[in-house]
Design a protein around this motif. Structure first.
Motif, PDB file in Angstrom:
ATOM      1  N   LEU A  54      17.957 -24.455 -25.722  1.00 16.81           N
ATOM      2  CA  LEU A  54      17.577 -24.084 -27.084  1.00 16.81           C
ATOM      3  C   LEU A  54      18.552 -23.054 -27.646  1.00 16.81           C
ATOM      4  CD1 LEU A  54      13.716 -23.745 -26.552  1.00 16.81           C
ATOM      5  CD2 LEU A  54      14.958 -25.712 -27.441  1.00 16.81           C
ATOM      6  N   GLU A  55      19.751 -23.038 -27.134  1.00 18.97           N
ATOM      7  CA  GLU A  55      20.759 -22.057 -27.513  1.00 18.97           C
ATOM      8  C   GLU A  55      21.060 -22.081 -29.012  1.00 18.97           C
ATOM      9  OE1 GLU A  55      25.577 -21.365 -26.877  1.00 18.97           O
ATOM     10  OE2 GLU A  55      24.522 -22.887 -25.714  1.00 18.97           O
ATOM     11  N   ALA A  56      21.368 -20.897 -29.546  1.00 21.07           N
ATOM     12  CA  ALA A  56      21.883 -20.749 -30.910  1.00 21.07           C
ATOM     13  C   ALA A  56      20.960 -21.353 -31.957  1.00 21.07           C
ATOM     14  CB  ALA A  56      23.291 -21.350 -31.000  1.00 21.07           C
ATOM     15  N   ASN A  57      19.712 -20.863 -31.982  1.00 22.91           N
ATOM     16  CA  ASN A  57      18.770 -21.205 -33.028  1.00 22.91           C
ATOM     17  C   ASN A  57      18.236 -19.911 -33.630  1.00 22.91           C
ATOM     18  OD1 ASN A  57      18.136 -24.254 -33.335  1.00 22.91           O
ATOM     19  ND2 ASN A  57      18.320 -23.979 -31.116  1.00 22.91           N
ATOM     20  N   LEU A  58      17.117 -19.998 -34.324  1.00 20.97           N
ATOM     21  CA  LEU A  58      16.481 -18.826 -34.932  1.00 20.97           C
ATOM     22  C   LEU A  58      15.101 -18.609 -34.333  1.00 20.97           C
ATOM     23  CD1 LEU A  58      17.465 -19.637 -38.638  1.00 20.97           C
ATOM     24  CD2 LEU A  58      18.649 -18.097 -37.057  1.00 20.97           C
ATOM     25  N   LEU A  94      18.446 -20.166 -23.264  1.00 19.17           N
ATOM     26  CA  LEU A  94      17.782 -19.684 -24.474  1.00 19.17           C
ATOM     27  C   LEU A  94      18.657 -18.679 -25.222  1.00 19.17           C
ATOM     28  CD1 LEU A  94      14.212 -19.064 -22.990  1.00 19.17           C
ATOM     29  CD2 LEU A  94      15.099 -21.146 -24.029  1.00 19.17           C
ATOM     30  N   LYS A  95      19.923 -18.650 -24.930  1.00 17.76           N
ATOM     31  CA  LYS A  95      20.783 -17.605 -25.486  1.00 17.76           C
ATOM     32  C   LYS A  95      20.939 -17.719 -26.998  1.00 17.76           C
ATOM     33  CE  LYS A  95      25.311 -19.771 -24.486  1.00 17.76           C
ATOM     34  NZ  LYS A  95      25.025 -20.659 -23.379  1.00 17.76           N
ATOM     35  N   SER A  96      21.313 -16.584 -27.597  1.00 15.23           N
ATOM     36  CA  SER A  96      21.603 -16.499 -29.035  1.00 15.23           C
ATOM     37  C   SER A  96      20.414 -16.926 -29.887  1.00 15.23           C
ATOM     38  CB  SER A  96      22.851 -17.332 -29.371  1.00 15.23           C
ATOM     39  OG  SER A  96      23.976 -16.859 -28.664  1.00 15.23           O
ATOM     40  N   ASN A  97      19.274 -16.287 -29.662  1.00 11.30           N
ATOM     41  CA  ASN A  97      18.097 -16.428 -30.498  1.00 11.30           C
ATOM     42  C   ASN A  97      17.577 -15.030 -30.815  1.00 11.30           C
ATOM     43  OD1 ASN A  97      17.154 -19.388 -30.918  1.00 11.30           O
ATOM     44  ND2 ASN A  97      17.819 -19.347 -28.774  1.00 11.30           N
ATOM     45  N   PHE A 152      23.211 -10.551 -20.775  1.00  9.60           N
ATOM     46  CA  PHE A 152      23.950  -9.594 -21.596  1.00  9.60           C
ATOM     47  C   PHE A 152      23.467  -9.605 -23.052  1.00  9.60           C
ATOM     48  CE2 PHE A 152      26.469 -13.514 -21.456  1.00  9.60           C
ATOM     49  CZ  PHE A 152      26.754 -13.748 -22.794  1.00  9.60           C
ATOM     50  N   ASN A 153      23.814  -8.505 -23.753  1.00 11.65           N
ATOM     51  CA  ASN A 153      23.459  -8.336 -25.168  1.00 11.65           C
ATOM     52  C   ASN A 153      21.953  -8.433 -25.408  1.00 11.65           C
ATOM     53  OD1 ASN A 153      26.017  -7.798 -26.135  1.00 11.65           O
ATOM     54  ND2 ASN A 153      26.427  -9.893 -26.768  1.00 11.65           N
ATOM     55  N   ASN A 154      21.204  -7.629 -24.694  1.00  9.51           N
ATOM     56  CA  ASN A 154      19.777  -7.476 -24.912  1.00  9.51           C
ATOM     57  C   ASN A 154      19.472  -5.981 -24.975  1.00  9.51           C
ATOM     58  OD1 ASN A 154      18.116 -10.112 -24.895  1.00  9.51           O
ATOM     59  ND2 ASN A 154      19.600 -10.452 -23.241  1.00  9.51           N
ATOM     60  N   HIS A 155      18.213  -5.602 -24.746  1.00  8.47           N
ATOM     61  CA  HIS A 155      17.810  -4.194 -24.735  1.00  8.47           C
ATOM     62  C   HIS A 155      17.136  -3.867 -23.411  1.00  8.47           C
ATOM     63  CE1 HIS A 155      18.838  -4.136 -28.951  1.00  8.47           C
ATOM     64  NE2 HIS A 155      17.978  -5.123 -29.202  1.00  8.47           N
ATOM     65  N   LEU A 167      20.305 -19.709 -15.499  1.00 10.70           N
ATOM     66  CA  LEU A 167      19.389 -19.025 -16.410  1.00 10.70           C
ATOM     67  C   LEU A 167      20.209 -18.186 -17.377  1.00 10.70           C
ATOM     68  CD1 LEU A 167      16.551 -18.181 -17.318  1.00 10.70           C
ATOM     69  CD2 LEU A 167      16.621 -16.389 -15.573  1.00 10.70           C
ATOM     70  N   ASP A 168      20.072 -18.475 -18.669  1.00  9.15           N
ATOM     71  CA  ASP A 168      20.832 -17.756 -19.693  1.00  9.15           C
ATOM     72  C   ASP A 168      19.867 -17.256 -20.763  1.00  9.15           C
ATOM     73  OD1 ASP A 168      22.610 -16.734 -21.512  1.00  9.15           O
ATOM     74  OD2 ASP A 168      23.973 -18.456 -21.447  1.00  9.15           O
ATOM     75  N   LEU A 169      19.636 -15.938 -20.780  1.00 10.88           N
ATOM     76  CA  LEU A 169      18.775 -15.287 -21.774  1.00 10.88           C
ATOM     77  C   LEU A 169      19.579 -14.320 -22.633  1.00 10.88           C
ATOM     78  CD1 LEU A 169      15.712 -14.453 -19.466  1.00 10.88           C
ATOM     79  CD2 LEU A 169      16.100 -16.507 -20.821  1.00 10.88           C
ATOM     80  N   SER A 170      20.872 -14.461 -22.656  1.00  8.27           N
ATOM     81  CA  SER A 170      21.747 -13.508 -23.334  1.00  8.27           C
ATOM     82  C   SER A 170      21.609 -13.586 -24.852  1.00  8.27           C
ATOM     83  CB  SER A 170      23.201 -13.769 -22.926  1.00  8.27           C
ATOM     84  OG  SER A 170      23.589 -15.079 -23.304  1.00  8.27           O
ATOM     85  N   ASN A 171      22.088 -12.526 -25.520  1.00  2.00           N
ATOM     86  CA  ASN A 171      22.101 -12.453 -26.987  1.00  2.00           C
ATOM     87  C   ASN A 171      20.715 -12.653 -27.590  1.00  2.00           C
ATOM     88  OD1 ASN A 171      24.879 -11.922 -27.660  1.00  2.00           O
ATOM     89  ND2 ASN A 171      25.355 -14.012 -27.024  1.00  2.00           N
TER      90      ASN A 171
END
Length: 749
Positions: free
Chosen positions: A494-498, A554-557, A603-606, A576-580
């Motif tokens: 589901l990468e790069a959605n909103l 799931l990255k970039s959401n 990467f790029n989370n809090h 597993l990719d949960l970045s951005n």
């Protein structure tokens, strides 16, 4: 009269039995051969007459003519093939030891090839035999030789076919033979040959002149070798050819117009070569053509309209070339037998041809990576056997209509629209898949189409779905919990959605990722067309979906909240990719339970807190990145984590230790506790009296004044003390003078 008849019958039967009794020398040879064998099911070779033994036949004179023992699980006890045990069977006509586990080498000079002068059929295929081929075949009568699927190596001697004038079939496929293909088989030696199969070897060089002299040749296979050069011109003279299969070589040049001379041709397979030029304009004269494979070449020009005259065509694959032209001008309706069509990755234009829907036998259509436009016609529903449809990387429109149409297709297994549509909203209603549609779907790719809307609820009905790719769109809303009910789902992108909201815990219960129970190999469907991929310069071809690794991307959401601890249940997940995203909280310790993890991107989370030390146990980790979070403390020490670049950890100011250049303060764990204790002791010492220092100072003061005080206060004591010092000084002076005088006398002597 009756007695006389029975007497004659007895005499005749006795004579017949004696007539078929095998020769003792040949019986001994067979017994010697039996001794060398090791098999779980012993051969029934116990009676006195070997002509009655299993797999053995004799002529009227008692000579063994047939030895046929295929698929008997035969093995050899020794290292070499027992040639000497069989060379006495000089009248042997038929020898079949195929589909066993015979190993060892057959020496080219052995009697096996020298003395079997009557042999007509030799089948040793599907064993583990090795060695080089002899200088020539054993018999002038030899008709069929099958040595395929063994480990024979070396070149085929130029004299190999010298006396095989009756040879009709020769197969050495799936060995490691090298050198050039012996064209002498056609020039003079074996004019009757009908099948020549040298595929899956290491033959190199060009196909030399001579193949065209095989006037009876029907099947010529030389694929999966290292052949180069042009197709030999004289091959078009072998007009009896029904199959020409030369795939996976490095052949170049053009396909000559003379190919129309091969009017009996049913199979033409030249895929994965470097052929160029145009497809012959009159190829339609090959009216018996059933399979045409020309994909992965450099062919150019337009599709010849005459191709539609090949009305017996079953499979047409011209993909991954440089073909161009308007596909909608072609009339496919005459190809009523067509079951597979692949024209993908060319430069074809036009709209989807409606004539395709007349090909009711179609099981697979790939028109992806062209420049097609238009909409999908409702007539596609009439293709009731259609299981593979790939239309991605085109300029199609009206995705909502397309999915409502295809939602009624019951046979679809593979559906890819990746980069195939230009925007639109995904239909949301459950009725999209009414009437049992898409119930066999295993792969759905809707990536890179600019779709809007939420993840549609009708996907929850696709119980056999294994691969779902909806990346690079404008999908909004949250990840629905019902995705966790798709028991076969193995790959989710589901990468790069909103997408917003939290990661649902239900997604951490997918059976394929937890236990693999739903991913049984027996249920691995074979695709009607292959899927191509690459690893560096190597192109791989897959006919199943098992090559796709278990992955969640799931990255970039805009996903927020913490990473659920239940994620540790996904033991079989590999990527597993949960970045951005906007994940916060700690990295859960349980993530280290995913023992097969190869890629972990956070990467790029809090994220905050420490990197769990248990991550050091992920021995298969190849890619790892936790940069640009709020992590702190020392990076756990392990062979894996320290092997990654410092960029995988940067952007975390409170993080320290290798591979970062920032050094850590005292170590963690037990040492940290000791350090804390020592720091507490130091703090306590700051508020305590330094008794050691006080006692030393007091001792010095008391000693000094205890000695010097009386001398200063009492005059007599002071004079007495000075007198003692003077006397001591005089004595020391006298002793020094005496010692110096003695040393001077010694040096003089």
């Amino acid at each position: 009269m009756a007695y006389g008849f029975h007497f004659l019958l007895f005499i005749f039967s006795t004579f017949s039995i004696n007539l078929h009794a095998c020769k003792e020398t040949e019986r001994s040879s067979l017994q010697s051969f039996d001794i060398t064998l090791s098999t779980s099911i012993p051969l029934n070779w116990t009676s006195g007459n070997c002509c009655h033994w299993e797999g053995v036949s004799c002529d009227l004179g008692g000579s063994v003519t047939h030895l046929s023992l295929p698929s008997k699980r035969l093995k050899l006890k020794g290292g070499n093939f027992p040639s000497s045990s069989l060379e006495n069977l000089t009248n042997l006509i038929h020898l079949n030891l195929s589909h066993n586990s015979l190993s060892g080498s057959i020496e080219p000079s052995s009697g096996f090839f020298l003395y079997l002068s009557h042999l007509e059929v030799l089948d040793l295929s599907y064993n583990f035999l090795s060695g080089e081929l002899p200088l020539s075949l054993p018999s002038i009568s030899i008709r069929i030789v099958d040595l395929s699927n063994n480990n024979f190596h070396g070149a085929i001697p130029s004299s190999f076919f010298r006396q095989a004038s009756n040879l009709t079939s020769f197969s050495v496929s799936n060995n490691t033979l090298s050198g050039s293909i012996p064209s002498s088989v056609c020039l003079s030696s074996s004019p009757l040959i009908r099948l020549l199969d040298v595929s899956f070897n290491n033959f190199n060089g060009s196909i030399s002149h001579g193949i065209g002299e095989c006037s009876q040749l029907k099947v010529f296979r030389a694929g999966n070798n290292n052949l180069s050069g042009f197709l030999p011109e004289d091959i078009y003279n072998a007009t009896m050819l029904e199959e020409v299969a030369l795939p996976y070589n490095s052949l170049y040049g053009v396909i000559s117009d003379k190919i129309v001379n091969l009017t009996n041709l049913a199979i033409l397979d030249l895929q994965f070569n470097n052929l160029s030029g145009m497809i012959p304009q009159h190829i339609g004269k090959l009216s018996k053509l059933k399979l045409l494979f020309l994909h992965f070449n450099n062919l150019e020009g337009s599709l010849p309209p005459s191709l539609m005259n090949c009305t017996d065509l079953r499979e047409l694959n011209l993909g991954i070339n440089h073909l161009e032209g308007n596909i909608s001008t072609l009339n496919f309706s005459s190809l009523s037998q067509l079951s597979k069509l692949d024209l993908g990755q060319n430069q074809l234009t036009g709209i989807l041809p409606s004539s395709l829907y007349s090909c009711k036998s179609l099981k697979a259509i790939r028109l992806s990576r062209n420049d097609l436009e238009g909409e999908i016609n409702p007539e596609i529903i009439s293709l009731t056997s259609l299981s593979f449809l790939s239309l991605g990387f085109n300029r199609l429109t009206n995705i909502s209509k397309a999915l409502r149409i295809l939602g009624r297709c019951k046979s679809l297994v593979f559906l890819s629209f990746a980069f195939g549509f230009q925007g639109g909203e995904l239909p949301a209603e459950l009725s999209v898949v009414d009437f049992g549609g898409l119930q066999n779907l295993r792969l759905l790719s809707l990536s890179d189409c600019g779709f809007t809307g939420q993840i549609p609820v009708w996907l929850s009905k696709l119980k056999k779905l294994e691969v779902l790719d909806m990346s690079f769109n404008r999908i909004t809303g949250s990840i629905p919990s019902w995705l966790g009910n798709l028991s076969r789902l193995n790959f989710l992108n589901l990468e790069a959605n909103l997408i917003s909201g939290e990661l649902p815990k239900d997604l951490c219960r997918l059976p394929v990722w937890v236990s693999g129970k739903a991913a049984t190999q027996e249920d691995d469907v074979v695709l009607e067309l292959p899927v191509y991929g690459s690893r560096g310069p190597t192109v791989f071809v897959q006919f199943t979906l098992s090559y796709i690794p278990p992955a969640m991307d799931l990255k970039s959401n805009n996903i927020s909240g913490s990473i659920p601890i239940e994620i540790g249940q996904l033991r079989l997940l590999r990527n597993l990719d949960l970045s951005n995203n906007n994940f916060s909280g700690n990295i859960p310790e349980q993530i280290s339970n995913i023992k097969n993890m190869e890629t972990l991107y956070l990467f790029n989370n809090h994220l905050s807190g420490k990197i769990p030390s248990s991550l050091a146990r992920l021995n298969f980790l190849k890619d790892f990145n936790v940069s640009y979070n709020d992590l702190e403390g020392e990076i756990p020490t392990s062979t894996q984590l320290q092997s990654f670049s410092s960029s995988a950890f940067e952007g975390n100011p409170k993080l320290c230790g290798a591979p970062l250049s920032t050094e850590c303060r005292p170590a963690k764990g037990k040492d940290a506790k000791d350090n804390e204790d020592s720091r507490e002791d130091e703090d306590e010492d700051e508020y305590q009296v330094p008794w050691l220092h006080v006692s030393v100072i007091l001792g010095f003061i008391l000693g000094f004044w205890g000695f010097c005080g009386p001398l200063l206060l009492n005059k007599k004591w002071r004079y007495a003390y000075i007198k003692v010092l003077d006397n001591a000084q005089d004595r020391i002076y006298v002793m020094v003078i005496r010692c110096m005088a003695k040393m001077q006398r010694r040096f003089r002597t």
